[in-house]
Design a protein around this motif. Structure first.
Motif, PDB file in Angstrom:
ATOM      1  N   ASP A  26       1.503  14.539 -10.396  1.00  0.00           N
ATOM      2  CA  ASP A  26       2.713  13.918  -9.869  1.00  0.00           C
ATOM      3  C   ASP A  26       2.255  12.871  -8.852  1.00  0.00           C
ATOM      4  OD1 ASP A  26       4.844  13.563  -7.739  1.00  0.00           O
ATOM      5  OD2 ASP A  26       5.973  14.692  -9.224  1.00  0.00           O
ATOM      6  N   VAL A  27       2.512  11.598  -9.127  1.00  0.00           N
ATOM      7  CA  VAL A  27       2.013  10.500  -8.292  1.00  0.00           C
ATOM      8  C   VAL A  27       3.184   9.772  -7.660  1.00  0.00           C
ATOM      9  CG1 VAL A  27       0.626   8.401  -8.223  1.00  0.00           C
ATOM     10  CG2 VAL A  27       0.036  10.235  -9.835  1.00  0.00           C
ATOM     11  N   ALA A  28       3.114   9.565  -6.346  1.00  0.00           N
ATOM     12  CA  ALA A  28       4.164   8.845  -5.626  1.00  0.00           C
ATOM     13  C   ALA A  28       3.530   7.979  -4.545  1.00  0.00           C
ATOM     14  CB  ALA A  28       5.169   9.817  -5.003  1.00  0.00           C
ATOM     15  N   THR A  62       1.806  -1.914   8.242  1.00  0.00           N
ATOM     16  CA  THR A  62       2.476  -1.227   7.141  1.00  0.00           C
ATOM     17  C   THR A  62       1.456  -0.342   6.429  1.00  0.00           C
ATOM     18  OG1 THR A  62       4.046  -3.040   6.818  1.00  0.00           O
ATOM     19  CG2 THR A  62       3.760  -1.505   4.992  1.00  0.00           C
ATOM     20  N   LYS A  63       1.686   0.938   6.473  1.00  0.00           N
ATOM     21  CA  LYS A  63       0.758   1.914   5.917  1.00  0.00           C
ATOM     22  C   LYS A  63       1.223   2.360   4.539  1.00  0.00           C
ATOM     23  CE  LYS A  63      -1.244   6.466   6.976  1.00  0.00           C
ATOM     24  NZ  LYS A  63      -1.242   7.578   7.969  1.00  0.00           N
ATOM     25  N   LEU A  64       0.314   2.302   3.589  1.00  0.00           N
ATOM     26  CA  LEU A  64       0.591   2.784   2.233  1.00  0.00           C
ATOM     27  C   LEU A  64      -0.101   4.126   2.033  1.00  0.00           C
ATOM     28  CD1 LEU A  64       0.101  -0.386  -0.010  1.00  0.00           C
ATOM     29  CD2 LEU A  64       2.248   0.689   0.636  1.00  0.00           C
ATOM     30  N   THR A  65       0.607   5.071   1.476  1.00  0.00           N
ATOM     31  CA  THR A  65       0.026   6.368   1.156  1.00  0.00           C
ATOM     32  C   THR A  65       0.348   6.706  -0.292  1.00  0.00           C
ATOM     33  OG1 THR A  65       0.341   7.128   3.431  1.00  0.00           O
ATOM     34  CG2 THR A  65      -0.114   8.803   1.773  1.00  0.00           C
ATOM     35  N   VAL A  66      -0.685   7.019  -1.062  1.00  0.00           N
ATOM     36  CA  VAL A  66      -0.505   7.473  -2.445  1.00  0.00           C
ATOM     37  C   VAL A  66      -0.736   8.984  -2.458  1.00  0.00           C
ATOM     38  CG1 VAL A  66      -1.272   7.270  -4.837  1.00  0.00           C
ATOM     39  CG2 VAL A  66      -1.335   5.271  -3.328  1.00  0.00           C
ATOM     40  N   ARG A  67       0.256   9.712  -2.876  1.00  0.00           N
ATOM     41  CA  ARG A  67       0.167  11.175  -2.950  1.00  0.00           C
ATOM     42  C   ARG A  67      -0.008  11.599  -4.407  1.00  0.00           C
ATOM     43  NH1 ARG A  67       5.434  13.981  -1.070  1.00  0.00           N
ATOM     44  NH2 ARG A  67       6.078  13.330  -3.167  1.00  0.00           N
ATOM     45  N   ILE A  68      -1.071  12.346  -4.680  1.00  0.00           N
ATOM     46  CA  ILE A  68      -1.392  12.794  -6.030  1.00  0.00           C
ATOM     47  C   ILE A  68      -1.461  14.315  -6.008  1.00  0.00           C
ATOM     48  CG2 ILE A  68      -3.017  12.587  -7.960  1.00  0.00           C
ATOM     49  CD1 ILE A  68      -4.120  10.066  -6.543  1.00  0.00           C
ATOM     50  N   VAL A  69      -0.570  14.974  -6.729  1.00  0.00           N
ATOM     51  CA  VAL A  69      -0.458  16.433  -6.656  1.00  0.00           C
ATOM     52  C   VAL A  69      -0.342  17.019  -8.058  1.00  0.00           C
ATOM     53  CG1 VAL A  69       0.957  18.366  -5.842  1.00  0.00           C
ATOM     54  CG2 VAL A  69       0.658  16.346  -4.394  1.00  0.00           C
ATOM     55  N   THR A  80      -4.824   6.517   1.544  1.00  0.00           N
ATOM     56  CA  THR A  80      -4.085   5.673   2.474  1.00  0.00           C
ATOM     57  C   THR A  80      -4.743   4.304   2.583  1.00  0.00           C
ATOM     58  OG1 THR A  80      -5.344   6.495   4.381  1.00  0.00           O
ATOM     59  CG2 THR A  80      -3.306   7.650   3.823  1.00  0.00           C
ATOM     60  N   GLY A  81      -3.934   3.327   2.901  1.00  0.00           N
ATOM     61  CA  GLY A  81      -4.437   1.970   3.059  1.00  0.00           C
ATOM     62  C   GLY A  81      -3.441   1.122   3.818  1.00  0.00           C
ATOM     63  N   GLU A  82      -3.831  -0.108   4.078  1.00  0.00           N
ATOM     64  CA  GLU A  82      -2.986  -1.034   4.824  1.00  0.00           C
ATOM     65  C   GLU A  82      -2.442  -2.110   3.905  1.00  0.00           C
ATOM     66  OE1 GLU A  82      -3.251  -4.067   8.689  1.00  0.00           O
ATOM     67  OE2 GLU A  82      -4.818  -2.594   8.294  1.00  0.00           O
ATOM     68  N   HIS A  83      -1.163  -2.372   4.016  1.00  0.00           N
ATOM     69  CA  HIS A  83      -0.528  -3.413   3.206  1.00  0.00           C
ATOM     70  C   HIS A  83      -0.666  -4.742   3.943  1.00  0.00           C
ATOM     71  CE1 HIS A  83       2.390  -5.785   1.035  1.00  0.00           C
ATOM     72  NE2 HIS A  83       2.539  -4.815   0.165  1.00  0.00           N
ATOM     73  N   THR A  84      -1.463  -5.654   3.362  1.00  0.00           N
ATOM     74  CA  THR A  84      -1.642  -6.991   3.927  1.00  0.00           C
ATOM     75  C   THR A  84      -1.460  -8.006   2.815  1.00  0.00           C
ATOM     76  OG1 THR A  84      -4.025  -7.191   3.472  1.00  0.00           O
ATOM     77  CG2 THR A  84      -3.391  -6.002   5.481  1.00  0.00           C
ATOM     78  N   ALA A  85      -1.741  -9.271   3.133  1.00  0.00           N
ATOM     79  CA  ALA A  85      -1.657 -10.309   2.106  1.00  0.00           C
ATOM     80  C   ALA A  85      -2.734 -10.117   1.046  1.00  0.00           C
ATOM     81  CB  ALA A  85      -1.785 -11.687   2.749  1.00  0.00           C
TER      82      ALA A  85
END
Length: 219
Positions: A26-28, A62-69, A80-85
């Motif tokens: 399950d990916v979100a 702006t922090k991006l988090t991908v959750r994989i369960v 986790t990562g940072e949303h930039t240009a």
């Protein structure tokens, strides 16, 4: 990306716990605006100052988090990562990524579509992909099953040609800095063998080098 091989190699897959009965991910994706920068847990937020008026690395980001369960075995991973240009997330398709498309068969080999290194204008062309080559009956591209690579280029008269590499070897003369190195290479223009003006011709050239290896004639 620095070569077609990067479409398939160098990626880590999440692992299920031992005995997982129904493997399923399950990916979100979550976006948190104004996340504060910290040295570590419990520390005060970092104060960021920069003379560049266009700097996007402020005190918050702006922090991006991908959750994989896996809801079957309970394995979970957060990325986790940072949303930039330059970084973030992109909505695209398998046609653009190349990964996820079925292989084609040519000269007794499987040609797996790969994202081209030089892709300007390729998406609208008749052949938008480069190729990673394996033998038939392969279900998934991994380093141990790759036998060649085919990439598009231009000849002296600007016509389309196909460069090819064959027979992976850790001490190979060609492909330094890529995921694999190669014993044989043909630049498609005639350097390293006959000119290769079609994908099928490139696949046949790879097949011939593999046959030489098997009989000892390529050493």
């Amino acid at each position: 990306m620095i070569s077609a091989l990067d479409t398939y190699l160098g990626w880590d897959r999440p692992g299920h716990n031992k005995g997982c009965k129904r493997p399923h991910w399950d990916v979100a994706v979550r976006r948190d605006e104004h996340a504060a920068r910290h040295h570590g847990y419990g520390d005060e937020p970092l104060k960021h100052s920069c003379p560049d008026p266009y700097c996007v690395h402020g005190n918050s980001f702006t922090k991006l988090t991908v959750r994989i369960v896996c809801t079957s075995c309970g394995a979970a991973q957060l990325v986790t990562g940072e949303h930039t240009a330059d970084t973030g997330d992109t909505t695209t398709s398998t046609t653009a990524l190349s990964f996820g498309l079925p292989p084609r068969q040519a000269a007794g080999l499987l040609l797996w579509p790969a994202q081209p290194w030089l892709d300007f204008g390729r998406a609208a062309s008749d052949e938008p992909h480069d190729f990673v080559v394996t033998r038939t009956k392969v279900k998934q591209v991994t380093a141990d099953v790759v036998v060649g690579q085919i990439t598009q280029g231009r000849g002296r008269q600007r016509g389309v040609i196909w460069a090819a590499c064959a027979v992976p070897d850790a001490e190979g003369e060609f492909g330094f800095g890529q995921q694999l190195r190669w014993v044989h290479a043909n630049d498609g223009r005639g350097g390293g063998g006959s000119p290769l003006r079609t994908i099928t011709a490139a696949a046949r050239w790879i097949g011939a080098r593999l046959a030489e290896q098997e009989t000892g004639g390529g050493q």
